[in-house]
Design an enzyme around this catalytic site. Structure first.
Site, PDB file in Angstrom:
ATOM      1  CG  MET A   1      -1.897  -1.193   1.177  1.00 55.49           C
ATOM      2  SD  MET A   1      -3.407  -0.915   2.111  1.00 55.49           S
ATOM      3  CE  MET A   1      -2.754  -0.629   3.722  1.00 55.49           C
TER       4      MET A   1
ATOM      5  CB  ALA B   1      13.994  -1.050   5.914  1.00 54.85           C
TER       6      ALA B   1
ATOM      7  CG  HIS C   1       6.907  -1.987   2.297  1.00 50.22           C
ATOM      8  ND1 HIS C   1       6.815  -0.853   3.056  1.00 50.22           N
ATOM      9  CD2 HIS C   1       5.682  -2.557   2.332  1.00 50.22           C
ATOM     10  CE1 HIS C   1       5.577  -0.726   3.529  1.00 50.22           C
ATOM     11  NE2 HIS C   1       4.868  -1.753   3.106  1.00 50.22           N
TER      12      HIS C   1
ATOM     13  NE  ARG D   1       8.176 -16.209   7.114  1.00 46.84           N
ATOM     14  CZ  ARG D   1       8.299 -17.536   7.225  1.00 46.84           C
ATOM     15  NH1 ARG D   1       8.084 -18.117   8.366  1.00 46.84           N
ATOM     16  NH2 ARG D   1       8.665 -18.246   6.178  1.00 46.84           N
ATOM     17  CE  LYS D   2       3.739  -4.851  11.518  1.00 46.16           C
ATOM     18  NZ  LYS D   2       2.650  -4.534  10.652  1.00 46.16           N
ATOM     19  CG  ASP D   3       0.750  -7.411   7.710  1.00 45.47           C
ATOM     20  OD1 ASP D   3      -0.041  -6.724   8.358  1.00 45.47           O
ATOM     21  OD2 ASP D   3       1.802  -6.938   7.230  1.00 45.47           O
TER      22      ASP D   3
ATOM     23  CG  MET E   1      10.926  -1.571  10.238  1.00 46.16           C
ATOM     24  SD  MET E   1      12.038  -1.621   8.826  1.00 46.16           S
ATOM     25  CE  MET E   1      13.573  -1.283   9.663  1.00 46.16           C
ATOM     26  CB  SER E   2       4.114  -0.849  10.868  1.00 50.01           C
ATOM     27  OG  SER E   2       2.829  -0.396  10.479  1.00 50.01           O
TER      28      SER E   2
END
Ligand code: AMP
Length: 286
Positions: A31, A36, A38, A149-151, A185-186
């Site tokens: 999105m 970093a 991404h 894997r964060k999501d 990170m987000s």
């Protein structure tokens, strides 16, 4: 350095994928508001494919009425700058009408995996995600698709969709990138004040404590959950969930965990919703 192709329409995208003449394509849906985390997906894709397509699209159908769709950060020039040297070869940044032309009514409902964790707190979210990713997969064609894997729940949902709908896509899960102090990170970290950001560290601190306890043999779901809550409760403005569940089915453990557990957290710090997770033991994701 690679020249980055900028694609706006589905015709642009078709011409681009045709030009690859069957060379391996890596696809990284995002999105935007790239960081970093991404870029780690893009680098992984570049290591494994001849070409790498990054989509940048803030998908309206995965936001609820009270979510941050309108204020979600959008800056394509900054995103393109972030991708310099990453190995990306093309960026697809369609507008909403391109992805949802008038008359479009088909949605994708993945079922059980969407019912726990974030599901109840974000009604319609995973249907929006699955629908837009299915559209991207249809438009892009056969590819290796990279998800963080964060999501974790999102990754599981996409894997299920691809398997159930026989989509010609290989889904790859990429480890969570963290700031040096542990914060995952987000794009939403940009909403945090300095004080909130310091509080948000309670999430990764709690996950680390539970991870260490699990490594030391602890298998009680209640004990593992309590370890996370001890770090999270003092810093959270509100807690959506702290859940210990099967890492494949996402079914919550009633008593003891198996050797394949996911510990997942969603809280608000101030008005910002943050999620994070850690896999304990055997990781079943691709
Ligand atoms: P988003 O732009 O937030 O929709 O994320 C696009 C992709 O990047 C998703 O597959 C995310 O899971 C992944 N991603 C976001 N943050 C991270 C991170 N810290 N580490 C690894 N992948 C991430």
């Amino acid at each position: 350095m690679n020249q980055l192709a900028l694609l706006k329409s589905r015709a642009d995208l078709r011409a681009y994928t045709a030009s690859l003449q069957g060379k391996g394509l890596g696809f990284v849906p995002t999105m935007g508001a790239l960081h970093a985390g991404h870029v780690s997906l893009v680098r992984r894709a570049a290591a494994e494919n001849a070409a790498v397509l990054v989509s940048v699209f803030v998908n309206p159908t995965q936001f609820g009425p009270n979510d941050d769709f309108n204020k979600y950060p959008r800056n394509l020039d900054a995103d393109i700058a972030m991708l310099a040297g990453s190995g990306a070869t093309a960026v697809f940044s369609p507008d909403v009408e391109t992805m949802y032309p008038e008359g479009a009514t088909t949605t994708v409902h993945v079922g059980a995996l969407t019912e726990g964790l974030c599901g109840p707190f974000r009604p319609g979210h995973f249907e929006g995600v699955a629908t837009v990713v299915a559209k991207f997969f249809g438009a892009v064609g056969p590819c290796n698709a990279y998800f963080g894997r964060k999501d974790y729940q999102q990754l599981a949902v996409i894997q299920r969709m691809v398997a159930d709908l026989f989509m010609p896509v290989n889904v790859v899960g990429v480890p969570t990138m963290r700031d040096p102090d542990g914060l995952a990170m987000s794009s939403r970290n940009a909403y945090l004040s300095a004080e909130e950001r310091a509080r948000a560290l309670g999430i990764s601190r709690g996950l680390r404590a539970a991870h260490a306890a699990f490594a030391g043999g602890e298998r009680s779901a209640a004990v593992l959950r309590a370890l996370v809550l001890a770090s999270v409760q003092p810093v959270a403005t509100s807690i959506d969930y702290v859940t210990v569940c099967d890492a494949e089915t996402l079914q919550e453990f009633a008593q003891n965990t198996t050797d394949r557990a996911l510990l997942a957290v969603a809280i608000r710090v101030g008005s910002t919703r943050l999620i994070d997770n850690v896999v304990l033991g055997v990781d079943p994701t691709p």
